[in-house]
Write a protein that holds these residues in place. Sequence first.
Motif, PDB file in Angstrom:
ATOM      1  N   LEU A 364       0.829  -1.203   0.000  1.00 39.42           N
ATOM      2  CA  LEU A 364       0.000   0.000   0.000  1.00 39.42           C
ATOM      3  C   LEU A 364       0.861   1.249   0.000  1.00 39.42           C
ATOM      4  N   VAL A 365       1.880   1.261   0.856  1.00 40.64           N
ATOM      5  CA  VAL A 365       2.759   2.427   0.945  1.00 40.64           C
ATOM      6  C   VAL A 365       3.529   2.618  -0.362  1.00 40.64           C
ATOM      7  N   ILE A 366       4.010   1.501  -0.927  1.00 39.98           N
ATOM      8  CA  ILE A 366       4.756   1.602  -2.189  1.00 39.98           C
ATOM      9  C   ILE A 366       3.861   2.138  -3.307  1.00 39.98           C
ATOM     10  N   SER A 367       2.639   1.594  -3.395  1.00 41.32           N
ATOM     11  CA  SER A 367       1.704   2.060  -4.428  1.00 41.32           C
ATOM     12  C   SER A 367       1.357   3.532  -4.224  1.00 41.32           C
ATOM     13  N   PHE A 368       1.126   3.892  -2.961  1.00 39.63           N
ATOM     14  CA  PHE A 368       0.805   5.283  -2.648  1.00 39.63           C
ATOM     15  C   PHE A 368       1.951   6.214  -3.057  1.00 39.63           C
ATOM     16  N   THR A 369       3.178   5.795  -2.750  1.00 36.50           N
ATOM     17  CA  THR A 369       4.338   6.632  -3.072  1.00 36.50           C
ATOM     18  C   THR A 369       4.512   6.794  -4.576  1.00 36.50           C
ATOM     19  N   MET A 370       4.375   5.690  -5.318  1.00 36.97           N
ATOM     20  CA  MET A 370       4.550   5.753  -6.774  1.00 36.97           C
ATOM     21  C   MET A 370       3.447   6.595  -7.425  1.00 36.97           C
ATOM     22  N   LEU A 371       2.201   6.386  -6.962  1.00 39.36           N
ATOM     23  CA  LEU A 371       1.095   7.138  -7.522  1.00 39.36           C
ATOM     24  C   LEU A 371       1.235   8.626  -7.218  1.00 39.36           C
ATOM     25  N   ARG A 372       1.606   8.923  -5.990  1.00 39.82           N
ATOM     26  CA  ARG A 372       1.734  10.331  -5.609  1.00 39.82           C
ATOM     27  C   ARG A 372       2.870  11.013  -6.369  1.00 39.82           C
ATOM     28  N   ARG A 373       3.996  10.291  -6.544  1.00 33.36           N
ATOM     29  CA  ARG A 373       5.123  10.885  -7.254  1.00 33.36           C
ATOM     30  C   ARG A 373       4.729  11.249  -8.681  1.00 33.36           C
ATOM     31  N   ALA A 374       4.026  10.317  -9.359  1.00 33.17           N
ATOM     32  CA  ALA A 374       3.616  10.589 -10.742  1.00 33.17           C
ATOM     33  C   ALA A 374       2.602  11.722 -10.796  1.00 33.17           C
ATOM     34  N   PHE A 375       1.653  11.714  -9.866  1.00 37.46           N
ATOM     35  CA  PHE A 375       0.599  12.734  -9.894  1.00 37.46           C
ATOM     36  C   PHE A 375       1.127  14.110  -9.521  1.00 37.46           C
ATOM     37  N   VAL A 376       1.919  14.174  -8.458  1.00 38.35           N
ATOM     38  CA  VAL A 376       2.391  15.469  -7.979  1.00 38.35           C
ATOM     39  C   VAL A 376       3.337  16.117  -8.980  1.00 38.35           C
ATOM     40  N   SER A 377       4.235  15.324  -9.554  1.00 32.65           N
ATOM     41  CA  SER A 377       5.176  15.910 -10.511  1.00 32.65           C
ATOM     42  C   SER A 377       4.447  16.476 -11.717  1.00 32.65           C
ATOM     43  N   PHE A 432      -7.442  22.187 -18.433  1.00 33.01           N
ATOM     44  CA  PHE A 432      -8.102  20.909 -18.666  1.00 33.01           C
ATOM     45  C   PHE A 432      -7.151  19.738 -18.387  1.00 33.01           C
ATOM     46  N   ALA A 433      -5.894  19.881 -18.745  1.00 28.74           N
ATOM     47  CA  ALA A 433      -4.917  18.838 -18.448  1.00 28.74           C
ATOM     48  C   ALA A 433      -4.772  18.647 -16.936  1.00 28.74           C
ATOM     49  N   TYR A 434      -4.846  19.751 -16.195  1.00 18.75           N
ATOM     50  CA  TYR A 434      -4.765  19.683 -14.725  1.00 18.75           C
ATOM     51  C   TYR A 434      -5.958  18.913 -14.158  1.00 18.75           C
ATOM     52  N   LEU A 435      -7.157  19.159 -14.679  1.00 17.12           N
ATOM     53  CA  LEU A 435      -8.348  18.433 -14.222  1.00 17.12           C
ATOM     54  C   LEU A 435      -8.272  16.960 -14.615  1.00 17.12           C
ATOM     55  N   ALA A 436      -7.779  16.671 -15.807  1.00 20.22           N
ATOM     56  CA  ALA A 436      -7.634  15.273 -16.237  1.00 20.22           C
ATOM     57  C   ALA A 436      -6.641  14.529 -15.362  1.00 20.22           C
ATOM     58  N   CYS A 437      -5.603  15.226 -14.932  1.00 21.22           N
ATOM     59  CA  CYS A 437      -4.613  14.619 -14.042  1.00 21.22           C
ATOM     60  C   CYS A 437      -5.258  14.223 -12.713  1.00 21.22           C
ATOM     61  N   HIS A 438      -6.169  15.058 -12.212  1.00 24.12           N
ATOM     62  CA  HIS A 438      -6.886  14.736 -10.978  1.00 24.12           C
ATOM     63  C   HIS A 438      -7.772  13.499 -11.167  1.00 24.12           C
ATOM     64  N   GLY A 439      -8.471  13.414 -12.299  1.00 25.43           N
ATOM     65  CA  GLY A 439      -9.314  12.253 -12.551  1.00 25.43           C
ATOM     66  C   GLY A 439      -8.510  10.968 -12.657  1.00 25.43           C
ATOM     67  N   TRP A 440      -7.350  11.063 -13.293  1.00 24.00           N
ATOM     68  CA  TRP A 440      -6.458   9.892 -13.408  1.00 24.00           C
ATOM     69  C   TRP A 440      -6.036   9.383 -12.035  1.00 24.00           C
ATOM     70  N   MET A 441      -5.693  10.306 -11.147  1.00 19.28           N
ATOM     71  CA  MET A 441      -5.257   9.925  -9.812  1.00 19.28           C
ATOM     72  C   MET A 441      -6.409   9.344  -8.984  1.00 19.28           C
ATOM     73  N   THR A 442      -7.609   9.915  -9.083  1.00 18.57           N
ATOM     74  CA  THR A 442      -8.751   9.460  -8.290  1.00 18.57           C
ATOM     75  C   THR A 442      -9.095   8.013  -8.603  1.00 18.57           C
ATOM     76  N   LEU A 443      -9.116   7.655  -9.849  1.00 20.69           N
ATOM     77  CA  LEU A 443      -9.442   6.281 -10.249  1.00 20.69           C
ATOM     78  C   LEU A 443      -8.455   5.281  -9.657  1.00 20.69           C
ATOM     79  N   PHE A 490      -8.319   8.607   1.511  1.00 24.06           N
ATOM     80  CA  PHE A 490      -7.077   8.388   0.780  1.00 24.06           C
ATOM     81  C   PHE A 490      -7.050   9.218  -0.506  1.00 24.06           C
ATOM     82  N   THR A 491      -8.167   9.184  -1.236  1.00 23.22           N
ATOM     83  CA  THR A 491      -8.242   9.982  -2.467  1.00 23.22           C
ATOM     84  C   THR A 491      -8.128  11.466  -2.164  1.00 23.22           C
ATOM     85  N   PHE A 492      -8.844  11.892  -1.107  1.00 22.58           N
ATOM     86  CA  PHE A 492      -8.801  13.298  -0.726  1.00 22.58           C
ATOM     87  C   PHE A 492      -7.405  13.700  -0.265  1.00 22.58           C
ATOM     88  N   LEU A 493      -6.729  12.768   0.449  1.00 24.59           N
ATOM     89  CA  LEU A 493      -5.366  13.054   0.898  1.00 24.59           C
ATOM     90  C   LEU A 493      -4.424  13.220  -0.284  1.00 24.59           C
TER      91      LEU A 493
END
Length: 550
Positions: A364-377, A432-443, A490-493
């Motif tokens: 869970l932590v590894i997945s969270f870290t990888m997902l967050r790194r891709a989304f935040v960058s 729009f790209a910023y909003l799409a990035c949020h949708g990608w992360m939420t899923l 988790f999604t909100f975080l």
Amino acid sequence: PQEPWIMNGSIKENITMGLHFDATWYRIVVSACCLTSDFERFRNGDETIVGDRGAQCSGGQKARIGLARAFYADPEVLLLDDVLSAVDSKVGLQIYRSAIEQLGVKRGKCVVLATHQHQYIGESKCILMKNGRVRVTGSYLDCAAESDGSFSSVFDSIDATNPTDGEMSVRTEMNRVVATTSAYKEEDIKEDLDESSDSGGISLNTVIEYVNAMGGWYVGLFLISLFILAQAAVFTEIIVIGRWARHHVKYELEPANVAVLFGILAVLIIVSSARSFLSFSLALKSSQQLHSKMIMAVLRSRVSFFDTNPIGRILNRFSSDIGIIDDYMAATMHDLWRCLCVLMAAVISTSYTLPIITVAVIPLVISFTMLRRAFVSSSRELKRLEGKNRSRIFSTLGDLLNGIETIRTNNVMEFLNIKMEENLDAHTRVSFAYLACHGWMTLRATFIVFVFLVATSFFAVLSSNQGWFDVDPIILGLSLMTLMELSTVFTFLMKQSAEFETQMVSVERVATFCNLPSETYEGEEYRPGWPEHGHMKFTDLTVRYRPSLP
């Protein structure tokens, strides 16, 4: 006009202004306005970006670009307001002969030249006006005779404008210096004109700037401790209520047990109120400190700062970036720490109830870290692009307002409307790209939490049936209840952590303006009676307007 309007774009754009490009006529106009030698000095020729208000060009170059714009449009009537005042006598004479006479008068155009240089009048028709009325129409001598001595009837001939040998040697030396430094000048000035933007993660200096504006590290650590204490009080209250409900009614109504229950509840209310009040008040304080520091830095900055930074870029920092810090930073920081504490409490309580679930915590932590790194960058860089594109909108709007007379006179509203729409489209694409990035992360975040919840429920039932662990039903119920909410939390975080980092980009942009070099002299204080002597002596003095200039 006497002060030509130059928009932020290439030299060719400033001359053609959206008109159909005729290469032959363009070369004739450029040559007649003495711009050919200037194009040769620029590395990119007429594709050179002149910057806001023509910051890369000299006064004479801006005047000639404005004149070339007027001749390229090829109108039937030309109104020239002292266009030769910004150039020297030799260049002025050449422009007069090759542009005003050859491209204007001799091609049957009506040319009205307002000038204080009488040598260009010659045999042209002169009009003497006084108090808004035409007094004389005729030759220069006729107007001089009726001027009541306002100007002399003797004027220099056009040949008197030819430079002397000394002037020619000075000009030749100046051209040599400009030619040898042109590449250096253009590259460095272009760097000055571009909006500075960091890349990668938020720097530690930006975080320190924001924390110091809040009051320092001690205040920040105290605020974090309040969030942890509030979450601990929530879990303690739930555990105490669960165990309190399992006992007999008489035990439940004992004053000591009721006092403990309400005492924990009071602590929870006080701590939660204190953390909310402090987080919002400290965030507001930091915004006020950053705004005050930035406005003082801008007011005390050097004049070169205003030459290389469009007014739209400065307004964007004071409006949009300060607005983000004012309106969103406090709520985002509060929600971020609150969700982070809930997540940590859920993982700790679940691991305490079912130690075997720690095996699932690691993925869970590894997945969270990888997902967050891709989304935040991605979201962080998109936020930076959004800020830069918004600055271009403000700058273009400033150009339109400053040059409204030239725009209407040249009838180029449609061209500048298209230019404005291009800037708006660029800003919208990034949004729009910023909003799409949020949708990608939420899923993906929802899927990760779903897998963790299924694994926890499965191991809880399996451990209870097999008797592997002594599972406390209260703690297990608390863990499952928290995990059921974890999908949303988790999604909100994830969103809030990324939002916090992208909003820190605004702090980064404001901090850049907070640390501008000041023009204030910090040396010896003013002495009474200074200066004692009225003279100055310069020995081997070399100066330049800013580091990017020769």
